[in-house]
Write an enzyme that holds these catalytic residues in place. Structure first.
Site, PDB file in Angstrom:
ATOM      1  N   LEU A 149      20.675  50.825  41.555  1.00  0.00           N
ATOM      2  CA  LEU A 149      19.834  50.124  40.592  1.00  0.00           C
ATOM      3  C   LEU A 149      19.208  48.946  41.327  1.00  0.00           C
ATOM      4  O   LEU A 149      19.842  48.332  42.179  1.00  0.00           O
ATOM      5  CB  LEU A 149      20.658  49.609  39.407  1.00  0.00           C
ATOM      6  CG  LEU A 149      21.408  50.647  38.550  1.00  0.00           C
ATOM      7  CD1 LEU A 149      22.247  49.937  37.493  1.00  0.00           C
ATOM      8  CD2 LEU A 149      20.443  51.619  37.897  1.00  0.00           C
ATOM      9  N   ASP A 150      17.948  48.638  41.004  1.00  0.00           N
ATOM     10  CA  ASP A 150      17.314  47.466  41.596  1.00  0.00           C
ATOM     11  C   ASP A 150      18.154  46.221  41.329  1.00  0.00           C
ATOM     12  O   ASP A 150      18.905  46.144  40.354  1.00  0.00           O
ATOM     13  CB  ASP A 150      15.917  47.251  41.005  1.00  0.00           C
ATOM     14  CG  ASP A 150      14.931  48.327  41.417  1.00  0.00           C
ATOM     15  OD1 ASP A 150      15.195  49.018  42.420  1.00  0.00           O
ATOM     16  OD2 ASP A 150      13.905  48.473  40.737  1.00  0.00           O
ATOM     17  N   LYS A 151      17.979  45.225  42.170  1.00  0.00           N
ATOM     18  CA  LYS A 151      18.737  43.975  42.049  1.00  0.00           C
ATOM     19  C   LYS A 151      18.689  43.425  40.627  1.00  0.00           C
ATOM     20  O   LYS A 151      19.725  43.046  40.068  1.00  0.00           O
ATOM     21  CB  LYS A 151      18.184  42.945  43.030  1.00  0.00           C
ATOM     22  CG  LYS A 151      18.824  41.565  42.923  1.00  0.00           C
ATOM     23  CD  LYS A 151      18.182  40.575  43.881  1.00  0.00           C
ATOM     24  CE  LYS A 151      18.772  39.179  43.703  1.00  0.00           C
ATOM     25  NZ  LYS A 151      18.161  38.187  44.619  1.00  0.00           N
ATOM     26  N   THR A 153      17.917  44.957  37.827  1.00  0.00           N
ATOM     27  CA  THR A 153      18.176  45.934  36.762  1.00  0.00           C
ATOM     28  C   THR A 153      19.672  45.940  36.463  1.00  0.00           C
ATOM     29  O   THR A 153      20.493  45.992  37.380  1.00  0.00           O
ATOM     30  CB  THR A 153      17.716  47.339  37.174  1.00  0.00           C
ATOM     31  OG1 THR A 153      16.311  47.325  37.414  1.00  0.00           O
ATOM     32  CG2 THR A 153      18.033  48.364  36.096  1.00  0.00           C
TER      33      THR A 153
END
Length: 346
Positions: A149-151, A153
Site C-alpha cells: 500500500l502507498d505510504k 494509504t
C-alpha cells in the site's frame, strides 16, 4: 565521454556521444562509461525504469542505437542499502499464525525500505516482531511482502512469514482474484461524482513523461505501458444537487490489476481525483472554497490521499481456509466522510 559536473544536473551523470560510439547499443555503452560502478544488467534496469534520457527525451529500450553528437543523461541510483534492521514500531495486528500476519496499516507508514525511507518502515517493524526467520523471505529489502500500500494509504495488508506462504500469496496476488479466492476492496473519497453508479476504467499506465516519480495513462503501444483495470461503484454522494451532480463521493474500487498508484491515476483520469491527493489532484483543492467555513478547512487541508484498503480476502496457504478481514476507517478518513455528510443537498 563524461560531461563536467557543472554541465550535469544534480543527481544525474551526463555523457556526450562521440563519433566512435555511433551505432553502439545504449546499455553496452553506458556500462562502459560507468564501469566498474554499474553492471550492464543494472544499467538495463535503470533504462527500463525511465531514468535515462537522450537529448532530454526518455529512452526505455536498452538496445537503442546511439547517434553521434547527442547527450545521454543517467539518473544515478541510490547506493544499495544495508540489510533492514529490527525496529520496535507498534503494529495493529488483525490476525497472526506461524505462516502469515495481517495488519491494519496506518497512513504514513512506508511498507518497505527505499529511497529516503531506509528506516521506520513496516519491514523494520516486522523483523522486530517476527524475528530473524522473516529476513530470508521474499528478498533482503522486503521480507515477506507480497503486496503493498502507498505510504499514505491505510488499511488491510498481509505479509508472509515463510516460503510456503510467500509463494502461495504471491501467486494469488499476481492473479488478482481472476481464478482464485482473492478479494480486495478500497474505499476512496473523490472530488465530484463519476457519471455512472458503477463503471470500469481500462487504461494502461506508464511512467509520467514530466515527472519520473509519477504514473500516467499512456498510449497502449508505448514500451512501458502496463495493462491496468479498475472497477468502481459509488457508495455515497455528498452535497447532491437537483442536476444529479454532487460535491464529492465515496466510491469502492476493486482492482483487476495492481499497478503503482492505479486507483489514484485512474480516478484522476476520469476527472474525479481523490481528495487530499497532492500528486494527482492538487488542482482540485480550490473546490473546497465553495464549502461553508466550518467545513472548508478540513476538506481542503486533508493531509493525504483519501484512500483506505477496506477489505482483504484470501485462501490460507496451509489450512486452505478462506480468511476475510475488514479494517474500519481510521479517524481522519471517518472524520472526512462525516464532514461531507453535513453538506446540504439542493
Amino acid at each position: 565521454m563524461s560531461v563536467p559536473d557543472s554541465e550535469a544536473t544534480a543527481g544525474l551523470k551526463a555523457f556526450a556521444v562521440g563519433e566512435d560510439a555511433a551505432g553502439t547499443r545504449l546499455d553496452q555503452w553506458l556500462a562502459a562509461q560507468t564501469a566498474p560502478n554499474l553492471s550492464r544488467s543494472r544499467i538495463q534496469a535503470i533504462i527500463r525504469g525511465g531514468d535515462v534520457r537522450i537529448d532530454g527525451k526518455v529512452v526505455l529500450e536498452p538496445k537503442s542505437k546511439l547517434v553521434a553528437g547527442t547527450l545521454v543523461t543517467l539518473g544515478m541510483p541510490e547506493p544499495e542499502p544495508a540489510e533492514p534492521q529490527a525496529e520496535a514500531i507498534e503494529l495493529a495486528i488483525l490476525f497472526e499464525d506461524d505462516d502469515l500476519i495481517v495488519i491494519d496499516k496506518p497512513a504514513g507508514l512506508v511498507v518497505h525500505p527505499g529511497a529516503g525511507n531506509w528506516t521506520g518502515t513496516l519491514v523494520n517493524a516486522l523483523i522486530h516482531h517476527c524475528g530473524d526467520t522473516l529476513s530470508g523471505i521474499g528478498g533482503v529489502k522486503r521480507p515477506g511482502i507480497v503486496h503493498r500500500l502507498d505510504k499514505e494509504t491505510s488499511g488491510v495488508l498481509v505479509v508472509a512469514k515463510n516460503d510456503l506462504a510467500h509463494r502461495a500469496l504471491s501467486d494469488a496476488f499476481a492473479d488478482h482474484g481472476r481464478t482464485g479466492d482473492l478479494e480486495r476492496a478500497y474505499h476512496a473519497v473523490l472530488w465530484g461524482v463519476p457519471p455512472r453508479p458503477a463503471g470500469i476504467v481500462d487504461a494502461p499506465l506508464g511512467r509520467s513523461g514530466t515527472d519520473r516519480t509519477k504514473r500516467a495513462v499512456v498510449p497502449e503501444g508505448r514500451p512501458d505501458a502496463r495493462h491496468a483495470v479498475t472497477h468502481y461503484q459509488i457508495v455515497e454522494k455528498f452535497g447532491g444537487r437537483a442536476d444529479a451532480t454532487a460535491f464529492a463521493s465515496l466510491v469502492e474500487c476493486r482492482l483487476e490489476t495492481g499497478r503503482t498508484h492505479q486507483i489514484r491515476v485512474h480516478m484522476g483520469h476520469i476527472g474525479h481525483p481523490l481528495i487530499g491527493d497532492q500528486t494527482y489532484g492538487r488542482a482540485f483543492r480550490t473546490k473546497a472554497n465553495k464549502l461553508p467555513d466550518d467545513l472548508k478547512d478540513l476538506v481542503a487541508d486533508f493531509p493525504r490521499q483519501a484512500l483506505h484498503a477496506r477489505l482483504l480476502q484470501f485462501r490460507h496457504p496451509r489450512t486452505d481456509e478462506i480468511l476475510r478481514f475488514e479494517a474500519a476507517y481510521p479517524s481522519d478518513f471517518a472524520e472526512l466522510v462525516e464532514t461531507l455528510r453535513r453538506l446540504p443537498s439542493e
